[in-house]
Motif scaffolding. Structure first.
Motif, PDB file in Angstrom:
ATOM      1  N   PHE A  44       0.833  -1.206   0.000  1.00 22.91           N
ATOM      2  CA  PHE A  44       0.000   0.000   0.000  1.00 22.91           C
ATOM      3  C   PHE A  44       0.868   1.255   0.000  1.00 22.91           C
ATOM      4  O   PHE A  44       0.637   2.187  -0.787  1.00 22.91           O
ATOM      5  N   HIS A  45       1.888   1.289   0.842  1.00 22.21           N
ATOM      6  CA  HIS A  45       2.778   2.452   0.886  1.00 22.21           C
ATOM      7  C   HIS A  45       3.522   2.641  -0.433  1.00 22.21           C
ATOM      8  O   HIS A  45       3.786   3.780  -0.834  1.00 22.21           O
ATOM      9  N   ARG A  46       3.848   1.544  -1.090  1.00 21.50           N
ATOM     10  CA  ARG A  46       4.537   1.680  -2.376  1.00 21.50           C
ATOM     11  C   ARG A  46       3.657   2.362  -3.413  1.00 21.50           C
ATOM     12  O   ARG A  46       4.149   3.147  -4.241  1.00 21.50           O
ATOM     13  N   ASP A 254      -1.275   8.638   8.772  1.00 26.72           N
ATOM     14  CA  ASP A 254      -1.702   9.536   7.693  1.00 26.72           C
ATOM     15  C   ASP A 254      -0.917   9.160   6.436  1.00 26.72           C
ATOM     16  O   ASP A 254      -0.037   9.889   5.998  1.00 26.72           O
ATOM     17  N   PRO A 255      -1.223   8.007   5.839  1.00 23.79           N
ATOM     18  CA  PRO A 255      -0.397   7.513   4.733  1.00 23.79           C
ATOM     19  C   PRO A 255      -0.380   8.403   3.501  1.00 23.79           C
ATOM     20  O   PRO A 255       0.586   8.363   2.724  1.00 23.79           O
ATOM     21  N   GLY A 303      -6.231   5.204   7.829  1.00 26.50           N
ATOM     22  CA  GLY A 303      -5.852   6.612   7.905  1.00 26.50           C
ATOM     23  C   GLY A 303      -5.776   7.328   6.577  1.00 26.50           C
ATOM     24  O   GLY A 303      -5.382   8.500   6.533  1.00 26.50           O
ATOM     25  N   LEU A 304      -6.162   6.675   5.495  1.00 29.45           N
ATOM     26  CA  LEU A 304      -5.981   7.281   4.168  1.00 29.45           C
ATOM     27  C   LEU A 304      -6.687   8.624   4.036  1.00 29.45           C
ATOM     28  O   LEU A 304      -6.182   9.542   3.382  1.00 29.45           O
ATOM     29  N   TYR A 305      -7.848   8.774   4.649  1.00 28.85           N
ATOM     30  CA  TYR A 305      -8.596  10.027   4.553  1.00 28.85           C
ATOM     31  C   TYR A 305      -8.432  10.887   5.804  1.00 28.85           C
ATOM     32  O   TYR A 305      -9.249  11.774   6.075  1.00 28.85           O
ATOM     33  N   GLN A 306      -7.377  10.649   6.549  1.00 25.51           N
ATOM     34  CA  GLN A 306      -7.102  11.403   7.781  1.00 25.51           C
ATOM     35  C   GLN A 306      -7.231  12.909   7.549  1.00 25.51           C
ATOM     36  O   GLN A 306      -6.609  13.468   6.647  1.00 25.51           O
TER      37      GLN A 306
END
Length: 343
Positions: A44-46, A254-255, A303-306
């Motif tokens: 996901f982070h990539r 908060d990615p 946290g994608l929409y943090q």
């Protein structure tokens, strides 16, 4: 040109591209975090940051060498550049573990000399090794002799009563003698007794100046700073002083910050949050097909929409639904609905 020569040329080209990505990733990395930076998190982070250097959770050398738990090395080719972090203090065992990591395709092997937990201390590794720089040097030498990929070290600025710069200076000199080219420094001291791992991330004061001084006095050493860094502006300010910045919990909670940093540091177009999830869909469906439960993937997405409208609804739908039998991609589509309405 023969078929063999063409294959060799393609192989060399692939290695050069891989090396170039690895070198470019130095400026930004995501810290190894126990129970968090598993292979699903890293994939996901990539997607959010094509350049960032990603780290595994810490894997003990004993688990690989004595326990034979090579499943812990599983990762996707899309994760590269990716680093295996090892914990241990026995040089030959670490060398054998490093060989397993290199054979599995990791781009770098990192030695943990920073974790302050009681469990780690009882195994005589982690931050307590800062008191034994000569042993750490022996570990590094053994690992470097065993593998061709870089061997690096992640440490603290000190432990317990190491209040001055001299101890960190001596530790660094020993690492350089052992052949370390990259030192990742968490800019907090670790208290090995009296503070929990969580408190050790918050209570000891940050001392960025000490890390900056280290870079000035050892200019040939690549220094990456870690600890309390949570904004694009802070990353850019640190990069004026050191070679790289490592983010920890800020990147996990908060990615989307990783996408913003990719844009700021490497000039990449800034994707929408939804487009990132769309690109994750084939991975999710492939993992579901092999028996992975959706909750093991979606826990990293919360946290994608943090800080954005609709964030609470997004988190709630994923949290409440991902553990249910049969949960699949449709749940993520449902979770996106509140964010779309809010937008």
């Amino acid at each position: 040109m023969s078929a063999t020569e063409q294959q060799e040329k393609q192989g060399n080209s692939l290695e050069l591209r891989k090396k170039s990505r690895y070198e470019a990733s130095l400026r930004l990395s995501v810290a190894p975090m126990m129970d968090w930076t598993d292979r699903h998190c890293r994939y996901f982070h990539r997607l959010l940051s094509p350049h960032a250097r990603l780290y595994t959770e810490m894997v003990t050398s004993a688990a690989l060498v004595r326990g034979g738990q090579l499943r812990l090395l599983e990762h996707s080719q899309q994760e590269h550049p990716v680093v295996l972090q090892l914990g241990g203090s026995e040089p030959q065992e670490l060398a054998a573990a490093a060989r397993h990591g290199a054979n599995a395709g990791y781009d770098e092997i990192n030695l943990n000399v920073g974790c302050p937990s009681d469990r780690v201390q009882s195994g005589r590794f982690g931050a307590c090794l800062m008191r034994e720089p000569a042993l750490v040097g022996d570990c590094v030498k053994a690992m470097r002799d065993a593998v061709d990929v870089p061997v690096t070290v992640k440490c603290r600025i000190g432990v317990d009563d190491q209040d001055g710069y001299a101890d960190l200076q001596h530790f660094t000199e020993t690492m350089l003698e052992a052949g370390v080219g990259v030192l990742v420094v968490h800019a907090r001291k670790a208290w090995l007794k009296g503070l929990s791992p969580k408190e050790n991330r918050e209570v000891p004061p940050l001392d960025y100046a000490r890390v900056y001084r280290l870079k000035r006095e050892f200019p040939a050493l690549t220094v990456v700073i870690n600890g309390g860094i949570a904004t694009v502006e802070a990353v850019q300010a640190h990069l004026a002083e050191v070679d790289g910045v490592m983010l920890g919990r800020a990147a996990y909670h908060d990615p989307y910050l990783l996408a913003q940093l990719e844009h700021a540091l490497y000039g990449a177009p800034l994707p929408t949050r939804e487009s990132v999830l769309r690109r994750l869909q084939p991975y999710v469906e492939a993992e579901l097909a092999r028996g992975t439960a959706l909750k093991h993937i979606t826990r990293h997405l919360l946290g994608l929409y943090q800080g954005e409208p609709g964030a609470r609804g997004f988190r709630r739908r994923l949290s409440e639904g991902a553990h249910r039998p049969g949960a699949g991609w449709a749940l993520i589509e449902q979770a996106l609905a509140p964010a779309r309405v809010a937008a």
